[in-house]
Write an enzyme that holds these catalytic residues in place. Structure first.
Site, short mmCIF file in Angstrom:
data_model
loop_
_atom_site.label_atom_id
_atom_site.label_comp_id
_atom_site.label_asym_id
_atom_site.label_seq_id
_atom_site.Cartn_x
_atom_site.Cartn_y
_atom_site.Cartn_z
N LYS A 172 1.07 -1.14 0.11
CA LYS A 172 -0.02 -0.09 -0.13
C LYS A 172 0.95 1.16 -0.04
O LYS A 172 1.35 1.59 1.13
CB LYS A 172 -1.01 -0.05 1.16
CG LYS A 172 -2.16 0.87 1.19
CD LYS A 172 -2.08 2.26 0.92
CE LYS A 172 -1.61 3.01 2.13
NZ LYS A 172 -1.78 4.43 1.82
N GLY A 227 6.34 5.17 8.99
CA GLY A 227 5.38 6.15 8.78
C GLY A 227 5.51 6.93 10.26
O GLY A 227 6.30 6.73 10.93
N SER A 228 4.20 7.49 10.52
CA SER A 228 4.33 8.15 11.73
C SER A 228 3.92 7.19 13.25
O SER A 228 3.51 6.06 12.88
CB SER A 228 3.00 9.38 11.73
OG SER A 228 1.68 8.33 11.91
N GLU A 287 1.81 7.58 15.55
CA GLU A 287 0.24 7.30 15.92
C GLU A 287 -0.25 6.41 14.83
O GLU A 287 -1.17 5.40 15.37
CB GLU A 287 -0.42 8.81 15.46
CG GLU A 287 -0.24 9.71 16.24
CD GLU A 287 1.20 10.42 16.16
OE1 GLU A 287 1.76 11.29 17.00
OE2 GLU A 287 1.72 10.39 15.06
N GLY A 346 1.54 3.93 13.44
CA GLY A 346 2.04 2.57 13.98
C GLY A 346 1.32 1.94 15.06
O GLY A 346 0.93 0.85 15.26
N GLU A 395 9.03 1.15 11.61
CA GLU A 395 9.98 2.46 11.54
C GLU A 395 9.29 3.54 11.18
O GLU A 395 8.65 3.89 10.46
CB GLU A 395 10.80 2.18 10.04
CG GLU A 395 12.18 2.68 10.16
CD GLU A 395 12.17 4.34 9.46
OE1 GLU A 395 11.84 5.18 10.36
OE2 GLU A 395 12.31 4.30 8.24
N CYS A 408 12.70 10.73 8.56
CA CYS A 408 12.57 10.36 9.98
C CYS A 408 13.52 10.65 10.64
O CYS A 408 13.47 10.79 11.89
CB CYS A 408 12.00 9.05 10.06
SG CYS A 408 12.73 7.99 9.19
N GLU A 434 8.02 16.00 16.28
CA GLU A 434 8.66 15.89 15.16
C GLU A 434 7.70 16.81 13.82
O GLU A 434 6.69 16.59 13.83
CB GLU A 434 8.50 14.34 14.41
CG GLU A 434 9.06 14.05 13.09
CD GLU A 434 9.16 12.91 12.79
OE1 GLU A 434 10.07 12.20 11.95
OE2 GLU A 434 7.99 12.08 12.81
#
Length: 497
Positions: free
Chosen positions: A190, A243-244, A246, A248, A265, A299, A400
């Site tokens: 995705k 990704g973020s 939240e 994750g 990650e 990141c 971040e």
């Protein structure tokens, strides 16, 4: 402006982009599509099929069948290696097109393509090498009462759901694709809705390698629909997510249904430490690009710049002066060093932090405002921004931002800077600039982060693991450690006497 490419790549001239399921390019079951936008101009550049739960179901069924029943099961390590090597050759042959696609869709300056090419091809060929290097081991056991031979097998975990971010489409894709093909897993990918095109073009090249139908499926769409459906799907054995924090956390909760294996990650707020004895000619541009590279959309960016008190004023002045020399502009401009942010949403987010930094009492030395001159009026441009006099408790020092914004803070002694470096929920990257090997080794040992770069930053190699501590996630990309999460270990016992 010196625009490098005046024409759209051929891939973008062939109509709306479909999704890849079971070796076929198909429309979304709902018929929905979405547009992707050039962040340098704000113009739509392509229409893409919008995958949802039904499409994910179809893709997982195809991946499940390919893993459980298809010819992929009979592919030997050499055969899987051949697929990866063919892919590397195809990517190499078409890399200029990939660079142009990523420049148009997510704003990566096209001038970065030389380094990107080396990294992407290096990763694919590394995974090709690893396809024939994965093995179990014979274990000497101590069982009484007979002779027993014991050994382990390392077997592919199964169907992998890979959810890939927008800030490094090609590398992120290969980081997830390489171990899948090397180990014999199958996958449903995705890509981010903000950068799906290079993934779909890569899917076209995969179809030319001879890979069996259903081994790799690509379902573009939005996280709340396609991503959520993939994360909770009972037919998926592992989720690999970048990704973020939240998102994750949501993926981790969704995975509980069938106890999927999960690797994450996630984000970072990485410390970059400058000692007074550092080589300033190296440290100033190095620390600047540790944050400003890829428009700060990295990141592991070194966004907390912690500088020894005795050189704090000088370093800030030199850093601000250097940041003002960086050319911000259209990602296709041959002179551009800093491209646009990926979207209007990201522009608004970063602009909000610029306002917040001022209100918290930090002082702007460079940048600090959206660029909206005639050449950039419709693009999403923020110049490299340096905040000084930042306090550790300020939100710009703790959250971040994911933009070209660095927060500088002074320190006075070694124990203080180690404590300050670790004063974060994150633990992804970190940097140290010093000529003193004792300081370097002390901080390399005491900083709680997955990577420590000394007198450099963002160095990456296919053989070196990359990943986080704490809320930056777990699991690794690259290196031999990554394969542990794509393989099951089976113990085999044979009584021989």
């Amino acid at each position: 402006m010196n625009i490098i490419a005046q024409e759209r790549p051929a891939f973008l001239t062939t109509g709306p982009k479909k999704m890849l399921i079971d070796g076929r390019w198909v429309e979304a079951a709902s018929g929905k599509t979405f547009e992707t936008v050039n962040p340098s101009t704000g113009e739509a550049i392509a229409t893409i099929a919008e995958g949802e739960r039904e499409d994910v179901d179809r893709a997982v069924a195809a991946a499940r069948k390919a893993f459980d029943e298809g010819p992929w099961r009979k592919f030997k390590p050499h055969d899987r290696q051949e697929i990866l090597l063919k892919l590397a050759d195809l990517v190499d042959r078409n890399f200029e097109e990939f660079a142009l696609i990523d420049a148009l869709e997510m704003g990566e300056p096209i001038t970065r393509r030389k380094n990107a090419r080396r990294r992407v091809l290096g990763l694919i060929r590394y995974y090709a090498g690893m396809a024939t290097a994965l093995h179990g081991e014979t274990v000497e056991n101590s069982m009484p009462g007979g002779d027993f031979t014991s050994y382990t097998l390392r077997e592919p975990v199964g169907v992998v759901g890979a959810i890939v971010p927008w800030n490094g489409p090609m590398v992120s894709w290969i980081w997830k694709l390489g171990p899948v093909l090397a180990t014999g897993c199958t996958a449903v990918y995705k890509p981010s809705e903000e950068a799906s095109l290079s993934a779909l073009r890569l899917g076209e090249l995969l179809c030319e390698t001879g890979i069996p139908d259903g081994v790799v499926n690509i379902v573009p769409g939005f996280g709340h629909a396609a991503g959520a459906a993939l994360a909770e799907h009972p037919g998926v054995d592992k989720i690999a997510f970048t990704g973020s924090v939240e998102t994750g956390q949501k993926i981790l909760m969704a995975s509980a249904g069938n106890l999927k294996r999960v690797t994450l990650e996630l984000g970072g707020k990485s410390p970059d430490i400058v000692f007074a004895d550092a080589d300033m000619e190296l440290a100033v541009p190095g620390a600047a690009m540790a944050c400003f590279g890829n428009t700060g959309q990295v990141c592991s960016a070194g966004t907390r710049l912690i500088v020894e008190q005795s050189v704090y004023d000088e370093f800030n002045e030199r850093l601000a002066d250097f940041s003002k020399t960086l050319k911000v502009g259209n990602s296709l401009d041959a002179e551009t060093q800093i491209g646009p942010l990926v979207s209007k949403k990201q522009l608004d987010r970063v602009s909000g932090y610029l306002d917040l930094g001022r209100s918290e009492g930090a002082r702007v030395l460079s940048g600090g405002e959206r660029l909206s001159d005639p050449d950039r009026a419709n693009g999403y441009f923020i110049p490299p921004t340096v905040f000084r006099d930042v306090k550790p408790e300020m939100r710009i020092a703790r959250e971040e931002i994911f933009g070209p914004v660095v927060s500088t803070m002074p320190f006075t002694d070694m124990e203080e800077v180690a404590r300050r470096a670790n004063d974060t929920h994150f633990g992804l990257g970190s940097g140290v600039w010093t000529r003193d090997v004792s300081k370097a080794h002390y901080l390399a040992k005491n900083i709680r982060a997955g990577s420590v770069w000394i007198n450099c930053y963002q160095m990456m190699d296919p053989a070196m693991p990359f990943g986080g501590y704490k809320m930056s996630g777990y699991g690794r990309e690259s290196g031999t450690a990554q394969f542990d999460d794509y393989l099951n270990v089976k113990a085999v016992w044979i009584r021989t006497a």
